[in-house]
Write an enzyme that holds these catalytic residues in place. Structure first.
Site, PDB file in Angstrom:
ATOM      1  N   ASN A  51       2.634  -6.116   7.162  1.00  0.00           N
ATOM      2  CA  ASN A  51       3.611  -7.209   6.953  1.00  0.00           C
ATOM      3  C   ASN A  51       3.131  -8.334   6.045  1.00  0.00           C
ATOM      4  OD1 ASN A  51       3.855  -6.329  10.129  1.00  0.00           O
ATOM      5  ND2 ASN A  51       5.802  -6.411   9.051  1.00  0.00           N
ATOM      6  N   LYS A 101       1.385   4.917  10.261  1.00  0.00           N
ATOM      7  CA  LYS A 101       1.048   4.564   8.885  1.00  0.00           C
ATOM      8  C   LYS A 101      -0.411   4.090   8.795  1.00  0.00           C
ATOM      9  CE  LYS A 101       1.695   0.679   6.539  1.00  0.00           C
ATOM     10  NZ  LYS A 101       2.296  -0.504   5.953  1.00  0.00           N
ATOM     11  N   HIS A 130       8.013   1.833   0.672  1.00  0.00           N
ATOM     12  CA  HIS A 130       8.442   2.463  -0.583  1.00  0.00           C
ATOM     13  C   HIS A 130       8.652   3.974  -0.383  1.00  0.00           C
ATOM     14  CE1 HIS A 130       7.691  -1.108  -2.976  1.00  0.00           C
ATOM     15  NE2 HIS A 130       6.478  -1.191  -2.500  1.00  0.00           N
TER      16      HIS A 130
END
Ligand code: SF4
Length: 225
Positions: free
Chosen positions: A42, A130, A150
């Protein structure tokens, strides 16, 4: 574009034809990479790099971070945002690794089945697929394909996953189709593509090498956008 091996192979090849195979000059140690990836959550690359540098300057070893108070760790990583939350995550990971391995050396994970490692580490609060897949991909050179914002957006637009697929779901869907030895290159090329052509707003579909097979791009061109 249907999710088939042929279409994924085509996408990998198309992106490589324009972006090549990005080199990886250094291999970060798994533990360094894990902490640095937590700091990147973030926030921008610039801020997370600054936070990581500051953390290492204040606490040169992971033992030092482990021994420090959470507030002191938060103070050192303030520039990366969500400092209190991230300091707790970092402390939790260090606690877990030290308790289970007796040291902060995480090299051993590279010799294990990557899916067992994903399973184990996502059990630690604050570590998602992730985060650990980045470590497995870049520090262990496992054929694991990390899905960030993305990558998720582009997989959705291409039609490989449903429009609202969560990153975790996209990860597990894509995982079966990533050609051997291509996860790192494909990940980096998709991110580059997402930053330059397939941007979140106003994707440049007419300039895209994936247009001929891309669901979103074809709809967009047909609708005159
Ligand atoms: S055609 Fe458009 S939507 Fe599809 S991948 Fe390319 S830029 Fe993204």
């Amino acid at each position: 574009m249907k999710m088939t091996q042929q279409n994924v192979d085509w996408t990998v090849a198309q992106l490589e034809s324009v972006y090549g195979e990005p080199e990886q000059n250094t291999r970060p140690k798994p533990m360094d990479n894990l902490i640095s990836t937590i700091l990147s959550q973030n926030t921008s690359d610039v801020n997370s790099r600054r936070a990581y540098k500051s953390l290492r300057e204040h606490f040169p070893t992971w033992e030092d971070v482990y021994a420090a108070k959470p507030e002191a760790v938060a103070g050192a990583i303030r520039s990366g945002g969500l400092a209190n939350q991230k300091s707790q995550r970092i402390k939790r990971v260090l606690e877990y690794v030290r308790t289970n391995n007796g040291s902060f050396d995480l090299e051993w994970i590279c010799g294990e089945d990557p899916y067992d490692i994903i399973d184990e580490f996502t059990g630690i609060k604050g570590i998602g697929v992730k985060t650990i897949s980045i470590v497995l991909c870049f520090s262990c050179h496992q054929n694991v394909f990390p899905v960030d914002t993305h990558v998720n957006r582009i997989c959705q637009r291409l039609g490989f996953v449903p429009e609202k697929s969560a990153p975790k779901k996209t990860f597990w869907t894509m995982e079966e189709y990533i050609p051997d030895g291509k996860a790192r290159t494909f990940h980096l090329n998709v991110i580059h593509h997402g930053r330059t052509i397939c941007k979140s707003k106003n994707p440049q579909c007419s300039e895209c090498v994936l247009l001929t097979k891309c669901d979103y791009g074809q709809n967009s061109i047909n609708n005159g956008n």
